[in-house]
Design an enzyme around this catalytic site. Structure first.
Site, PDB file in Angstrom:
ATOM      1  N   CYS A 115     103.023  -5.247   9.394  1.00 26.30           N
ATOM      2  CA  CYS A 115     103.107  -4.464  10.628  1.00 26.30           C
ATOM      3  C   CYS A 115     102.387  -5.151  11.790  1.00 26.30           C
ATOM      4  CB  CYS A 115     102.603  -3.040  10.387  1.00 26.30           C
ATOM      5  SG  CYS A 115     103.142  -1.870  11.670  1.00 26.30           S
ATOM      6  N   GLU A 126     101.875  -2.045   1.477  1.00 26.35           N
ATOM      7  CA  GLU A 126     100.685  -1.353   0.959  1.00 26.35           C
ATOM      8  C   GLU A 126     100.848   0.168   0.924  1.00 26.35           C
ATOM      9  OE1 GLU A 126      99.834  -1.462   5.440  1.00 26.35           O
ATOM     10  OE2 GLU A 126     100.936  -2.640   3.941  1.00 26.35           O
ATOM     11  N   HIS A 151     105.452  -1.867   5.573  1.00 28.95           N
ATOM     12  CA  HIS A 151     104.131  -1.752   4.951  1.00 28.95           C
ATOM     13  C   HIS A 151     104.248  -1.794   3.432  1.00 28.95           C
ATOM     14  CE1 HIS A 151     101.564  -0.562   8.422  1.00 28.95           C
ATOM     15  NE2 HIS A 151     102.674  -0.029   8.901  1.00 28.95           N
TER      16      HIS A 151
END
Length: 233
Positions: free
Chosen positions: A80, A173, A171
């Site tokens: 990002c 994560e 993302h």
């Protein structure tokens, strides 16, 4: 949100929190010598900061630090804001493009280069990923290879040729639950002018779906690293 992000990186990499050396560029001066001995660098989100808009005092030092990461060839996965910042540091163009904004879960497609990539090539040609951005890389840096795209965003992932450095607009994560949590935290900034907060929350909940393939990237990134004493986050 800083704690939330650290927990997400720890969970998706499978590494304990103490394996990370956490650096908050917005709150501390970071000497590039701290990269010495780092096994990898992971760059995450930004909260209210935008490299497209600029104007914050740590903008230039952050770009210089990312250039040092590239010069050293430290294995890196930037998502990002990190994706956008690294692109800008290397001469790419990042703009605020409302039509390219993606908040929630979206389908991402691999390019031919992505299908041949050692990290992305293990993924299916189309997969779901978590997103939350208003800025986008509209022109990748010279020489960068685009690995993935989406309907709204032409540069969803890229790699620097010859270097273990990969970036993603999405993302990896975040999973469905953590992206929803982040969406709701920043809901006031994503609420449409014509909707109430209750309507915006309902839209947020409907926008998030599971993304198991995208979530596998960080663990694979870590397992492909040579053993190093520490990770810099």
């Amino acid at each position: 949100m800083r704690e939330h992000e650290q927990a997400c990186f720890s969970r998706q990499t499978g590494l304990p929190r103490e394996a990370f050396r956490v650096v908050n560029m917005a709150a501390e001066v970071f000497d590039a010598r701290a990269l010495d001995g780092a096994g990898a660098v992971m760059v995450g989100g930004s909260g209210d900061y935008s490299v497209a808009q600029g104007g914050f005092e740590w903008h230039a030092p952050m770009l210089e630090l990312l250039l040092e990461v590239v010069r050293r060839g430290v294995p890196t996965l930037a998502s990002c804001f990190g994706h956008q910042a690294l692109a800008q540091a290397l001469g790419g163009r990042v703009e605020t493009v409302p039509a390219q904004a993606e908040v929630g879960t979206f389908e991402v497609r691999l390019t031919a280069a992505g299908r041949a990539d050692p990290l992305f090539g293990t993924l299916p040609g189309r997969f779901e990923a978590q997103l939350g951005h208003k800025d986008a890389v509209v022109a990748p840096p010279p020489g960068a290879v685009v690995l993935a795209e989406s309907e709204r965003c032409a540069v969803q992932a890229m790699r620097l040729p010859g270097l273990p450095i990969t970036t993603t607009q999405f993302h990896p994560e975040l999973d469905e639950a953590s992206n929803l949590e982040r969406f709701l935290t920043y809901l006031d900034g994503y609420k449409r002018p014509d909707e109430s907060m209750a309507e915006a929350e309902a839209r947020a909940r409907a926008a998030c779906r599971p993304s198991p393939h995208a979530c596998s990237l960080l663990r694979r990134f870590v397992t492909t690293l040579q053993p190093r004493p520490e990770l810099a986050g």
